[in-house]
Design a protein around this motif. Structure first.
Motif, mmCIF file in Angstrom:
data_model
loop_
_atom_site.group_PDB
_atom_site.id
_atom_site.type_symbol
_atom_site.label_atom_id
_atom_site.label_comp_id
_atom_site.label_asym_id
_atom_site.label_seq_id
_atom_site.Cartn_x
_atom_site.Cartn_y
_atom_site.Cartn_z
ATOM 1 N N LEU A 203 -38.998 29.016 -14.824
ATOM 2 C CA LEU A 203 -39.781 30.138 -14.321
ATOM 3 C C LEU A 203 -40.825 29.589 -13.367
ATOM 4 O O LEU A 203 -41.560 28.658 -13.713
ATOM 5 N N ASP A 204 -40.857 30.155 -12.172
ATOM 6 C CA ASP A 204 -41.842 29.799 -11.154
ATOM 7 C C ASP A 204 -42.497 31.089 -10.681
ATOM 8 O O ASP A 204 -41.795 32.025 -10.276
ATOM 9 N N ALA A 205 -43.820 31.134 -10.727
ATOM 10 C CA ALA A 205 -44.557 32.309 -10.272
ATOM 11 C C ALA A 205 -45.645 31.859 -9.313
ATOM 12 O O ALA A 205 -46.241 30.793 -9.502
ATOM 13 N N VAL B 134 -30.260 33.092 -10.105
ATOM 14 C CA VAL B 134 -31.681 33.145 -9.773
ATOM 15 C C VAL B 134 -32.062 34.603 -9.620
ATOM 16 O O VAL B 134 -31.444 35.347 -8.851
ATOM 17 N N VAL B 135 -33.075 35.012 -10.374
ATOM 18 C CA VAL B 135 -33.639 36.354 -10.265
ATOM 19 C C VAL B 135 -34.995 36.192 -9.600
ATOM 20 O O VAL B 135 -35.849 35.453 -10.092
ATOM 21 N N MET C 271 -39.759 33.776 -9.927
ATOM 22 C CA MET C 271 -38.356 33.368 -9.858
ATOM 23 C C MET C 271 -37.939 32.821 -11.207
ATOM 24 O O MET C 271 -38.616 31.946 -11.766
ATOM 25 N N ILE C 272 -36.850 33.349 -11.731
ATOM 26 C CA ILE C 272 -36.294 32.911 -13.002
ATOM 27 C C ILE C 272 -34.906 32.370 -12.724
ATOM 28 O O ILE C 272 -34.073 33.072 -12.140
ATOM 29 N N ARG D 137 -45.661 27.279 -13.324
ATOM 30 C CA ARG D 137 -44.322 26.692 -13.375
ATOM 31 C C ARG D 137 -44.020 26.227 -14.789
ATOM 32 O O ARG D 137 -44.787 25.472 -15.378
ATOM 33 N N CYS D 138 -42.896 26.656 -15.296
ATOM 34 C CA CYS D 138 -42.383 26.187 -16.587
ATOM 35 C C CYS D 138 -40.896 25.928 -16.389
ATOM 36 O O CYS D 138 -40.140 26.861 -16.128
#
Length: 138
Positions: free
Chosen positions: A70-72, A126-127, A82-83, A9-10
């Motif tokens: 950014l969450d991965a 949101v991508v 998710m961006i 997560r950033c």
């Protein structure tokens, strides 16, 4: 892959090239540490970075600088990135040059991910990019 990796997560990353390049490198390190193969990790980073670049190019035009989140995460059957931005979608201006690489970013991220979903509204875009852990491709 043995154990699912913790999430990456950033949040509130400035949507500027230097910060996005650093985020790209951090995402690659996370994917490799999660046990993702190098080829799949490159696909994850390529599509994610293209989505991040789209934020810098399109989300905050005329509104000064903005931020991106950014969450991965690794799930049992997939990897999801998710961006998110907090800007407003702006329709790209057509490039008058006969051959242009502009405007192909969405094609690139859709070709690099197993699934790419884009939702845009008043609060931002949101991508969501997804890669199957055991892809079934022809």
């Amino acid at each position: 892959m043995e154990e699912p990796a913790g999430p990456f997560r950033c949040h509130d990353v400035p949507a500027v090239p230097e910060a996005l390049r650093r985020l790209r490198h951090d995402l690659m390190a996370w994917a490799l540490a999660a046990g993702v193969g190098e080829s799949r990790a490159q696909d994850i980073v390529l599509a994610s970075y293209e989505a991040l670049a789209n934020v810098a190019d399109h989300a905050y035009h005329g509104a000064g600088s903005g931020v991106v989140d950014l969450d991965a995460a690794v799930h049992p059957d997939r990897i999801e990135v998710m961006i998110s931005d907090h800007g407003r979608w702006r329709t790209p201006v057509p490039d008058p040059r006969p051959v242009s690489l502009r405007g192909r970013g969405l094609l690139l991220l859709r070709a690099s991910a197993d699934r790419a979903d884009i939702t845009s509204g008043e609060e931002g875009t949101v991508v969501t990019l997804t890669w199957d852990l055991d892809p079934v491709r022809p």
